[in-house]
Design an enzyme around this catalytic site. Structure first.
Site, mmCIF file in Angstrom:
data_model
loop_
_atom_site.group_PDB
_atom_site.id
_atom_site.type_symbol
_atom_site.label_atom_id
_atom_site.label_comp_id
_atom_site.label_asym_id
_atom_site.label_seq_id
_atom_site.Cartn_x
_atom_site.Cartn_y
_atom_site.Cartn_z
ATOM 1 N N ARG A 171 1.013 -1.266 0.102
ATOM 2 C CA ARG A 171 0.080 -0.099 0.049
ATOM 3 C C ARG A 171 0.934 1.259 -0.063
ATOM 4 N NH1 ARG A 171 -3.484 -2.783 -1.506
ATOM 5 N NH2 ARG A 171 -5.269 -2.934 -0.260
ATOM 6 N N GLU B 165 -3.611 7.687 -3.847
ATOM 7 C CA GLU B 165 -3.627 6.671 -5.557
ATOM 8 C C GLU B 165 -5.629 7.556 -6.036
ATOM 9 O OE1 GLU B 165 -4.599 2.837 -5.315
ATOM 10 O OE2 GLU B 165 -2.131 3.103 -4.136
ATOM 11 N N HIS C 49 -1.417 0.845 -10.026
ATOM 12 C CA HIS C 49 -1.492 -0.950 -9.328
ATOM 13 C C HIS C 49 -2.734 -1.781 -9.502
ATOM 14 C CE1 HIS C 49 -4.360 -1.165 -3.871
ATOM 15 N NE2 HIS C 49 -3.724 -2.134 -5.283
HETATM 16 P P1 NAP Z 1 -1.095 -11.675 5.106
HETATM 17 O O1 NAP Z 1 -1.279 -13.099 4.461
HETATM 18 O O2 NAP Z 1 -1.819 -11.129 5.675
HETATM 19 O O3 NAP Z 1 0.460 -11.268 5.232
HETATM 20 C C1 NAP Z 1 0.845 -9.926 5.412
HETATM 21 C C2 NAP Z 1 2.424 -10.231 6.524
HETATM 22 O O4 NAP Z 1 2.598 -9.176 6.965
HETATM 23 C C3 NAP Z 1 2.184 -11.153 7.990
HETATM 24 O O5 NAP Z 1 2.548 -12.530 7.025
HETATM 25 C C4 NAP Z 1 2.497 -10.039 8.629
HETATM 26 O O6 NAP Z 1 3.290 -10.685 9.486
HETATM 27 C C5 NAP Z 1 3.359 -8.748 8.075
HETATM 28 N N1 NAP Z 1 2.770 -7.937 8.788
HETATM 29 C C6 NAP Z 1 1.841 -7.487 9.425
HETATM 30 N N2 NAP Z 1 2.176 -5.852 10.087
HETATM 31 C C7 NAP Z 1 3.275 -5.597 9.913
HETATM 32 C C8 NAP Z 1 4.200 -5.061 10.417
HETATM 33 N N3 NAP Z 1 3.920 -3.804 11.485
HETATM 34 N N4 NAP Z 1 5.572 -5.256 10.216
HETATM 35 C C9 NAP Z 1 5.616 -6.382 9.460
HETATM 36 N N5 NAP Z 1 4.917 -7.506 9.216
HETATM 37 C C10 NAP Z 1 4.215 -7.294 9.367
HETATM 38 O O7 NAP Z 1 -1.044 -10.688 3.790
HETATM 39 P P2 NAP Z 1 -1.074 -10.924 2.063
HETATM 40 O O8 NAP Z 1 -2.660 -11.750 1.870
HETATM 41 O O9 NAP Z 1 0.171 -11.496 1.577
HETATM 42 O O10 NAP Z 1 -1.509 -9.450 1.467
HETATM 43 C C11 NAP Z 1 -0.263 -8.307 1.953
HETATM 44 C C12 NAP Z 1 -1.243 -7.085 1.346
HETATM 45 O O11 NAP Z 1 -0.367 -6.891 0.437
HETATM 46 C C13 NAP Z 1 -2.353 -6.860 1.632
HETATM 47 O O12 NAP Z 1 -2.770 -6.280 2.641
HETATM 48 C C14 NAP Z 1 -2.841 -5.798 0.737
HETATM 49 O O13 NAP Z 1 -2.716 -4.116 1.523
HETATM 50 C C15 NAP Z 1 -1.245 -5.845 0.072
HETATM 51 N N6 NAP Z 1 -1.910 -6.010 -2.087
HETATM 52 C C16 NAP Z 1 -1.575 -5.630 -2.982
HETATM 53 C C17 NAP Z 1 -2.042 -5.954 -4.123
HETATM 54 C C18 NAP Z 1 -2.304 -4.525 -5.141
HETATM 55 O O14 NAP Z 1 -2.541 -4.596 -6.017
HETATM 56 N N7 NAP Z 1 -1.021 -3.881 -4.778
HETATM 57 C C19 NAP Z 1 -2.963 -6.891 -4.177
HETATM 58 C C20 NAP Z 1 -3.603 -8.006 -2.791
HETATM 59 C C21 NAP Z 1 -2.761 -6.895 -1.533
HETATM 60 P P3 NAP Z 1 3.102 -11.052 11.260
HETATM 61 O O15 NAP Z 1 1.981 -10.364 11.607
HETATM 62 O O16 NAP Z 1 4.372 -11.600 11.772
HETATM 63 O O17 NAP Z 1 3.968 -9.977 11.296
HETATM 64 C C1 8YV Z 2 -6.863 -4.345 -6.083
HETATM 65 C C2 8YV Z 2 -5.864 -4.853 -3.185
HETATM 66 O O1 8YV Z 2 -6.475 -3.401 -6.226
HETATM 67 O O2 8YV Z 2 -6.804 -7.110 -3.106
HETATM 68 C C3 8YV Z 2 -5.766 -6.177 -2.545
HETATM 69 O O3 8YV Z 2 -5.365 -5.864 -1.229
HETATM 70 O O4 8YV Z 2 -5.179 -3.989 -3.024
HETATM 71 C C4 8YV Z 2 -6.238 -5.283 -4.923
HETATM 72 O O5 8YV Z 2 -6.866 -6.624 -5.442
HETATM 73 C C5 8YV Z 2 -8.431 -4.058 -5.018
HETATM 74 O O6 8YV Z 2 -8.665 -4.841 -3.349
HETATM 75 C C6 8YV Z 2 -9.783 -3.638 -5.461
HETATM 76 O O7 8YV Z 2 -10.399 -2.662 -5.095
#
Ligand code: NAP
Ligand code: 8YV
Length: 317
Positions: free
Chosen positions: A233, A262, A280
Site C-alpha cells: 500500500r 491513489e 495498482h
Molecule cells: P497476509 O497473508 O496477511 O500477510 C501479511 C504479512 O505482513 C504477514 O506475514 C505479517 O506478519 C506481515 N506484517 C503485518 N504487519 C506487519 C508489521 N507491522 N511489520 C512487519 N510485518 C507485518 O496478507 P497478504 O494476503 O499477503 O497481503 C498483504 C497485503 O498486500 C494486503 O494487505 C494488501 O495491502 C497488499 N495487496 C496489494 C495488492 C496490489 O494490487 N498491489 C494486491 C493484493 C494485496 P506478522 O503479523 O508476523 O508481522
Molecule cells: C485490488 C488489492 O486492486 O486485494 C487488494 O488488497 O489491493 C487489489 O487486489 C483492490 O482491492 C481492488 O479494489
C-alpha cells in the site's frame, strides 16, 4: 427480489452486480442523485455492504447510518479501507478475498522487479522513439548476485519468495513473527532487512500499524545500489522520503504499484527515469478479479443463507 437489502457504495465488476441483483435487493449508492438523502431513508434497512477501495473509508460514520448492518464484504484482500475494529465492536463481520489473488499479485511483483532492474519500460520507449538506430540502449543493472528482502512474508510474500527461488538469488525477510516453515534469513526490523539486502519488496497490509514502515532510514540502509518494489500500500512507504532518495541517489531505482494518494502520482515521480510506475495492477487480470468477485458474492450468500462468512478477517472472525 429478496428482502435482504445490500448496499454497494461504488461500482464493482458487472458479474458481481448481476449475481447480487439475482440474489438480494441491491442498492447502487453511486447512482443515487443524493447519497445523504438515500442513506437517511434507506440506510436503516441495509443488512449487507459490498465494499471496495473506491467506496472510501468504511467506518463509524457510515456504520452510524446503517444500524442493522451485519456484514461488510470487501473486494480485496487488503482491508485498510475498513475500520475492522469498529466493525467488530458493533458485531459487524468483515470479509476479504484471501487466497484467490496471491499468485497474480506475486507474478506482478516479479514482473515489476524485472522491469525496474532491467529498465524494460525505458527500453520500450527507446525503441518507440526511434533511438535504437542511433545507438544501443545503455546496459542495465542486474538481478544477479543480489539479496532480495521481502517485507511481509504472508500469503503473497511467500508466493513471491517461491518465484524468486527460481531466479537463484538469496532471499531474506522481515515481519513481526519469524516463520518456522521457511529457511530464508530472518531480520528483526525493516532497517536490518534493508541493510542485509539490495532489493526490498514491500507486501505488508496497509493501515496505521505499517504506516511509513519504509522510511528514510530504511531507504538509506537499502543503499546506493538498492531497489524498492512496493506492491503493498502507498501508506507503507514515506513517499516524500522515497522521492528524495531516488533523486539524490540514496537508492538506485523503484518499482511502484501503489501510492500515498491513489490515483494521484506526484509529478516528481512521473518525471523520474529510475522508477517504473504501475496503476495498482497487482490483482488486475480478468481471471483474478472474477475470482475475487465470486468470493464477495459467496461471502454474502453464505452469511444470509447459513449465518457464517467464508473468509472473515481476524478482527471479526
Ligand atoms: P497476509 O497473508 O496477511 O500477510 C501479511 C504479512 O505482513 C504477514 O506475514 C505479517 O506478519 C506481515 N506484517 C503485518 N504487519 C506487519 C508489521 N507491522 N511489520 C512487519 N510485518 C507485518 O496478507 P497478504 O494476503 O499477503 O497481503 C498483504 C497485503 O498486500 C494486503 O494487505 C494488501 O495491502 C497488499 N495487496 C496489494 C495488492 C496490489 O494490487 N498491489 C494486491 C493484493 C494485496 P506478522 O503479523 O508476523 O508481522
Ligand atoms: C485490488 C488489492 O486492486 O486485494 C487488494 O488488497 O489491493 C487489489 O487486489 C483492490 O482491492 C481492488 O479494489
Amino acid at each position: 427480489m429478496n428482502d435482504v437489502q445490500i448496499l454497494m457504495p461504488a461500482p464493482m465488476p458487472a458479474a458481481v452486480i448481476a449475481a447480487l441483483d439475482a440474489r438480494f435487493t441491491l442498492h447502487r449508492l453511486w447512482e443515487q442523485p443524493d447519497a445523504d438523502v438515500f442513506l437517511a431513508e434507506h440506510g436503516p434497512h441495509m443488512r449487507g455492504l459490498a465494499a471496495n477501495t473506491l467506496a472510501g473509508p468504511v467506518g463509524p460514520a457510515l456504520f452510524d447510518r446503517l444500524p442493522v448492518l451485519e456484514i461488510v464484504a470487501n473486494f480485496g484482500v487488503g482491508y485498510d479501507n475498513i475500520d475492522a475494529g469498529a466493525a467488530a465492536a458493533r458485531g459487524i463481520t468483515v470479509t476479504n478475498t484471501p487466497g484467490v489473488l496471491d499468485a497474480e499479485v506475486a507474478d506482478l511483483a516479479i514482473g515489476l522487479l524485472l522491469a525496474t532492474i532491467r529498465r524494460l519500460p525505458q527500453a520500450d520507449r527507446y525503441v518507440r522513439d526511434g533511438k535504437w538506430v542511433d545507438a544501443p540502449f545503455p546496459l542495465s543493472p542486474t538481478l544477479r548476485d543480489r539479496t532480495v528482502g521481502i517485507l511481509g512474508l504472508g500469503a503473497i510474500g511467500r508466493q513471491i519468495a517461491r518465484r524468486l527461488e527460481g531466479f537463484d538469488v538469496a532471499i531474506a525477510y522481515h515481519q513481526r513473527t519469524p516463520r518456522d516453515d521457511v529457511s530464508y534469513a530472518y531480520h528483526d526490523s525493516p532497517v536490518a532487512l534493508a541493510a542485509a539486502c539490495d532489493v526490498l519488496i514491500a507486501i505488508v497490509p496497509g493501515g496505521d500499524g505499517t504506516r511509513h514502515l519504509v522510511d528514510g532510514a530504511v531507504l538509506a540502509a537499502l543503499g546506493r545500489d538498492g531497489i524498492l518494489v512496493n506492491v503493498a500500500r502507498g501508506s507503507v512507504v514515506d513517499q516524500p522520503a522515497l522521492i528524495d532518495a531516488l533523486r539524490d541517489g540514496t537508492i538506485l531505482a523503484a518499482g511502484l504499484d501503489v501510492y500515498a494518494d491513489e490515483p494521484h502520482v506526484p509529478d516528481d515521480l512521473r518525471a523520474m527515469e529510475n522508477v517504473v510506475l504501475l496503476p495498482h495492477l497487482g490483482s488486475a487480470s480478468e481471471h483474478t478479479r472474477a475470482a475475487m468477485g465470486r468470493l464477495v458474492v459467496d461471502n454474502l450468500v453464505s452469511w444470509f443463507d447459513r449465518g457464517t462468512a467464508l473468509t472473515p478477517v481476524p478482527e471479526t472472525a
